[in-house]
Design a protein around this motif. Structure first.
Motif, PDB file in Angstrom:
ATOM      1  N   SER D 101       0.810  -1.228   0.000  1.00 19.45           N
ATOM      2  CA  SER D 101       0.000   0.000   0.000  1.00 19.45           C
ATOM      3  C   SER D 101       0.843   1.278   0.000  1.00 19.45           C
ATOM      4  O   SER D 101       0.342   2.347  -0.312  1.00 19.45           O
ATOM      5  CB  SER D 101      -0.947   0.004   1.216  1.00 19.45           C
ATOM      6  N   LYS D 157       6.294   5.539  -0.868  1.00 22.35           N
ATOM      7  CA  LYS D 157       5.528   6.778  -0.805  1.00 22.35           C
ATOM      8  C   LYS D 157       5.584   7.393   0.588  1.00 22.35           C
ATOM      9  O   LYS D 157       5.657   8.605   0.728  1.00 22.35           O
ATOM     10  CB  LYS D 157       4.078   6.490  -1.177  1.00 22.35           C
ATOM     11  N   ARG D 202      -0.809   9.914   8.649  1.00 21.23           N
ATOM     12  CA  ARG D 202      -1.962   9.608   9.505  1.00 21.23           C
ATOM     13  C   ARG D 202      -3.181   9.116   8.735  1.00 21.23           C
ATOM     14  O   ARG D 202      -4.328   9.498   8.996  1.00 21.23           O
ATOM     15  CB  ARG D 202      -2.332  10.867  10.316  1.00 21.23           C
ATOM     16  N   ARG D 203      -2.898   8.299   7.753  1.00 23.85           N
ATOM     17  CA  ARG D 203      -3.995   7.670   7.022  1.00 23.85           C
ATOM     18  C   ARG D 203      -4.001   6.167   7.300  1.00 23.85           C
ATOM     19  O   ARG D 203      -2.956   5.582   7.595  1.00 23.85           O
ATOM     20  CB  ARG D 203      -3.852   7.954   5.526  1.00 23.85           C
ATOM     21  N   LEU D 204      -5.147   5.566   7.176  1.00 26.75           N
ATOM     22  CA  LEU D 204      -5.272   4.136   7.491  1.00 26.75           C
ATOM     23  C   LEU D 204      -4.918   3.267   6.292  1.00 26.75           C
ATOM     24  O   LEU D 204      -5.356   3.521   5.164  1.00 26.75           O
ATOM     25  CB  LEU D 204      -6.710   3.781   7.872  1.00 26.75           C
ATOM     26  N   VAL D 205      -4.186   2.213   6.543  1.00 33.93           N
ATOM     27  CA  VAL D 205      -3.903   1.199   5.535  1.00 33.93           C
ATOM     28  C   VAL D 205      -4.802  -0.013   5.793  1.00 33.93           C
ATOM     29  O   VAL D 205      -5.348  -0.598   4.881  1.00 33.93           O
ATOM     30  CB  VAL D 205      -2.420   0.796   5.594  1.00 33.93           C
ATOM     31  N   GLU D 206      -4.963  -0.321   7.053  1.00 30.89           N
ATOM     32  CA  GLU D 206      -5.828  -1.455   7.396  1.00 30.89           C
ATOM     33  C   GLU D 206      -6.225  -1.321   8.856  1.00 30.89           C
ATOM     34  O   GLU D 206      -5.440  -0.892   9.696  1.00 30.89           O
ATOM     35  CB  GLU D 206      -5.081  -2.792   7.176  1.00 30.89           C
ATOM     36  N   ILE D 207      -7.462  -1.672   9.121  1.00 33.57           N
ATOM     37  CA  ILE D 207      -7.930  -1.719  10.495  1.00 33.57           C
ATOM     38  C   ILE D 207      -8.637  -3.043  10.680  1.00 33.57           C
ATOM     39  O   ILE D 207      -9.450  -3.452   9.847  1.00 33.57           O
ATOM     40  CB  ILE D 207      -8.863  -0.523  10.797  1.00 33.57           C
ATOM     41  N   GLN D 208      -8.276  -3.769  11.737  1.00 34.66           N
ATOM     42  CA  GLN D 208      -8.938  -5.035  12.036  1.00 34.66           C
ATOM     43  C   GLN D 208      -9.253  -5.055  13.512  1.00 34.66           C
ATOM     44  O   GLN D 208      -8.340  -5.135  14.338  1.00 34.66           O
ATOM     45  CB  GLN D 208      -8.026  -6.216  11.702  1.00 34.66           C
ATOM     46  N   LEU D 221     -14.267   2.001  19.800  1.00 34.88           N
ATOM     47  CA  LEU D 221     -13.461   1.993  18.577  1.00 34.88           C
ATOM     48  C   LEU D 221     -12.707   3.309  18.425  1.00 34.88           C
ATOM     49  O   LEU D 221     -11.503   3.329  18.117  1.00 34.88           O
ATOM     50  CB  LEU D 221     -14.377   1.756  17.365  1.00 34.88           C
ATOM     51  N   MET D 222     -13.412   4.437  18.666  1.00 35.71           N
ATOM     52  CA  MET D 222     -12.785   5.756  18.494  1.00 35.71           C
ATOM     53  C   MET D 222     -11.619   5.939  19.459  1.00 35.71           C
ATOM     54  O   MET D 222     -10.551   6.411  19.098  1.00 35.71           O
ATOM     55  CB  MET D 222     -13.829   6.863  18.737  1.00 35.71           C
ATOM     56  N   LEU D 225      -8.659   3.852  18.349  1.00 36.72           N
ATOM     57  CA  LEU D 225      -7.971   4.460  17.207  1.00 36.72           C
ATOM     58  C   LEU D 225      -7.051   5.572  17.675  1.00 36.72           C
ATOM     59  O   LEU D 225      -5.898   5.698  17.226  1.00 36.72           O
ATOM     60  CB  LEU D 225      -8.992   5.018  16.207  1.00 36.72           C
ATOM     61  N   TRP D 229      -2.979   5.762  17.077  1.00 37.12           N
ATOM     62  CA  TRP D 229      -2.211   6.777  16.341  1.00 37.12           C
ATOM     63  C   TRP D 229      -1.033   7.297  17.169  1.00 37.12           C
ATOM     64  O   TRP D 229       0.046   7.543  16.638  1.00 37.12           O
ATOM     65  CB  TRP D 229      -3.115   7.945  15.910  1.00 37.12           C
TER      66      TRP D 229
END
Lengths: 253, 253, 253, 253, 253, 253
Positions: D101, D157, D202-208, D221-222, D225, D229
């Motif tokens: 990614s 990137k 600070r962008r998501l690649v994957e969240i499980q 969840l919030m 997260l 970070w």
């Protein structure tokens, strides 16, 4: 018209059975039919598969294998490929069913007899030779169990044997000729291929007929069956001859 | 004496074929025979196995599977066990042979058609239903190839279908009754089990008969064959009916 | 901007659940979501895996499979390849976890319920449809256990369902549009793919979000979650509707 | 309330990365996070999988393994069992996706980079440590390709890293506490388990995220997260520190 | 003539053993010999294989693995290929035999100790380093059992270690030079390769010598053995040094 | 002290080699050594493994198998278990190395010769008998290639054969007796087991000696080697005798 080895179309190849070919096994024989050569052992073990536990029945099963260079071209070894082919599984299931059909397994509860049929040289007819030989190895193993007092009565109901019959191409335009006990060259060009497994009382245990090129009429089936029975008669006679004197008294086979 | 579903001994179970049951496949159908339900797809691919490369011939092959809960008790999933059973391999080899026997594969060189027969519900007769349905799926796939101009002529020589026939136990002491298209309850107590694969011209493609309990006489075989042909006639009629209007002109099936 | 099937971006595809699709299974249904079609069975067995023996807990597990021609191109059969893919294993672990999260397994000690989810037609969303359908099959199986007096209380705490949400490309330069319940064509070009598994009390059981092309901001995540919850509401309503009248009294679902 | 190792709930365990831990590999590092220790190598090969042939793109993939005694109790060796577990396959698919990614694979066509992540000691968080370390190994391998003139531009990137966050049980009756970077003892009793893979922007690649015991609310969840970070920031700083001076000029990471 | 790393022909590479390299294992060490690096763990389990049940003997066995990038070129992972190579199986059988030869297993009945030897970096001599290190890990594990009062007496009879000896090519026409402890570059051009496993009492446990290019005379064998014993002396000294102070009193090693 | 079959301690068991035991193979023999019986075929194929492509060298390799009832108790069939045991892989690697050591493979580029060694009856010494017989089968296959003009020169440098030597227990207190060519009963109680593979010029190809109970002194090794060479002399004589008249002129073996 004749066959390349000058046999008649309803003749078997030269066939022989040598008993006790493997010293460790409870029963064993080497059966040869033409160039086809199969080593059969019957192994007795004091266990049954879980589905027969406490059922009062023993088990008879078969495994089949071919040495890699039994064939004209070397075939990869199944143990190295990590699995048995569909053909192998199909054949060993067939051998097992055939032998179970003539055996009263309530007479040897808690015992498994495994018939290992290993093809040393393959020139067609290996599954039929395996069945014919497996019957002999099984009789020998059961005879030993009887001699050791482990079974009281002969669990075999009657002899079983197997033979292949083919419809081989005749001259162009003609419908083919029924021939007994094909060798590899004949088998690979046959129009129809039939395996007949029968008992000495002339009853069927299994029939498997396959159109290799064209569907075939029921009259052809009838003619092939008739040829098959004549071949089986000769195999039953051979089984009786080689077993003579090797079974306990009152243990007719 | 009658059957538990009040069928006559020579009657098929209610049978239906629903064409185009799977949207992605080139040909497909859902065949139901009593409670038995098999989903068949025909997949066209532009490749042939290596042994047919440059041979001018295409290939027709089959794969067979059963959903784990198609059966009364759940069976372990073959993909999870890591191998297909001997039964599965034997059946899919049989389906493939049956379809190839009525197909002229020189008319679609470099093409493989795979017939996937997946049993959604099993109540005996799954291999026969697979073959009968696979013929329909194959016709549909070939029709599409013809409609797309990829093949010029119908490669199918004549319809093929399959039916099971059994010898079921009658009253004690009596020799058994020949019955057509057994369900699971009948099949699991049958004395003899025969699968007949035949063509519309009343010729045999394959016959497989097995004594499940006792060897059987040739007269029983004859009676079973006769029952089988009557069942096949009805299956050919059903195939014709469902395919009607779905094949290109001049593409008789 | 609209979707090719003229759905709104926050609309589900047409979805239906047909209960009791497989006669032998203790619980079963066929769930369709657009073209996606999954057959789910719940099988009850009187055993638990060894790690639960004598624990007072039962087990709920899942297996997942796809028929070879469920997909646009035929995929090789996992049983023939001899192993399940990583994708298959990952999905079936997910389904099992999801169902266990809403089940009190102390209420059926020594019992295993296996949810087999077999995809007949795949048009994206198969894992979500499997979970939504598996809940229905599980309720049906537990209802039967209750009806047979084998369990005293409903072990299900609340309904669970799953839905997929995607970020699909909009016009060039624009950041993408959040869309509910993607089909295969949308899914294969989506920028972000999220599966939301939630309960009727609007709590999360599992969330799996993946950037397929570019990492994504947390605001996108929030918008996708919100879309997801709206889809789940409609699935809970459907589950309630199809189960109505099929569960024992006092067994609210 | 505090943690058994007197860490704060939002603190990472001591973490270190030792570059060039394996002499033969194009890139490698040993990452330690508490007692968890993962050896990561990046191997460059001049081939791509068949689905990328002639695509102008290279490939980045990962494999994951655990030494048998990485765990508290010895686990059977996957090579001896003959297959990788579902967990292993799931983790290595995740690692591969995460690294792809942030990589522009058009900048190294016809090259495959394999990231082998082998766990020497496991104390939870092995998949996250694998990803964080794999980024470092990948930078080192690409730097070497750049130094050898085999690639012209940095294909990375932005940095990617991963961290686990859990909801651990507080006093009875209380709803649980969000905690960063769980060790094995904490992980095995956690109520919710979340893996966050994110980038330096600070962008998501994957969240499980998975409910291990009870479904959880979106507020949890919030909070998780947000904790995640903060952990990722510290991991990005560590990656920058260890890579400093090891990358070619103009090859910012 | 000299060696590329300026060692004498009868010198070992720099060798070190770091005890307790893995926290969870009952015994462990990291052994380095030149660039070769092997992580060895000894795991104690309260079970024995079925052939030893009720025999009054414990079991000592070994497993061997190589990380994919331990080698100069990446090798495929055995777990992914689904089987261990013949080389792996051969080596782990050898390690197990070597350790059993110096162990009195009647002193720890019903206990299995598994020695996992995992090669982190391979530069030849990995099987010898595994054996030398496995002895250390085994002593540590048995010491712990003794400290916990689970065994009464030291089951180790005497130290065992292993070393490789090669016949490396000299100038053209000359017959080769005997060299101790080959690295990969030397090993891959050696004429003869010998592994000597011996005990501190200068007795042989195993000898395996192979002509890699040409058969060799018995005089060469004698010279290689003599070189081997000198190398083993130094390894026994190292084992003693690192174990000093780590074993219970009266537990001489 | 004498042996149970009244052999001297330095005598071989009766040994015979029957050439051309399998009609299809390019070379074959049946070797018997006491009750041990191994069928060896040499198969010639016009291909080489990929690592030898365009190398100007041919390949010689071996596969080894045992029929299930070659042993006293039936052993499971490796093809059915789905993998070859470590012992099988170790033995077939040994046979292949032994034959390659006396073969100039540049004289038959692009050709692979596979030596299949299948044990029909096992009474110890099967790997040694396999090597001794494989040399004969290889000579026969190469002779045929020479006769067909496919190779110009004899690629065999000199004969190779193998023999086992053991240290068997003598009276209590005495150190054991060196004995040649152990049978199963002797082998299973031997203190030391050594396999010696040598050439007619009295040079070593491979030596593998293992302490089965106690480490052993170098004097024992010397005495075993001396016994081994005397056994090998007799095997070379037998090889020469059976090959006499079967090889092309100028093709000394």
């Amino acid at each position: 018209m004749s066959r390349k080895d000058s046999r008649g179309f309803l003749e078997l190849r030269p066939v022989s059975i040598e008993c006790d070919a493997v010293p460790h096994a409870e029963g064993s024989c080497l059966i040869q039919e033409g160039q086809t050569r199969v080593l059969v052992t019957a192994s007795v073990e004091n266990r049954v598969p879980s589905f027969l536990r406490d059922s009062g029945e023993g088990w008879v099963t078969a495994e089949y294998g071919m040495l890699p260079r039994a064939t004209h071209e070397r075939s990869p070894r199944e143990a190295a490929k990590g699995k048995q082919s569909g053909r192998t599984l199909e054949i060993q299931r067939l051998i097992g069913r055939a032998l179970r059909s003539v055996t009263d397994r309530t007479l040897f509860p808690d015992i498994t007899i495994t018939l290992d049929c290993d093809v040393l040289v393959a020139d067609a007819g290996t599954r039929c030779a395996s069945i014919t030989g497996a019957y002999v190895a099984l009789v020998l193993a059961l005879s030993r169990l009887a001699a050791e007092g482990k079974i009281a009565k002969n669990p075999l109901k009657e002899p079983v044997a197997a033979v292949s019959i083919g419809l081989v191409p005749a001259e162009p335009g003609s419908p083919g000729i029924v021939a007994l006990d094909l060798d590899y060259a004949e088998d690979s060009t046959a129009l129809v291929d039939l395996n007949l497994i029968g008992t000495a009382s002339r009853r069927l245990v299994e029939i498997q007929g396959t159109a290799e090129r064209e569907p075939f009429g029921q009259d052809v089936l009838m003619e092939m069956l008739s040829a098959g029975w004549s071949g089986l008669e000769r195999l039953f006679a051979l089984q009786r001859a080689v077993l003579k004197g090797r079974v306990p008294e009152g243990f007719t086979v």
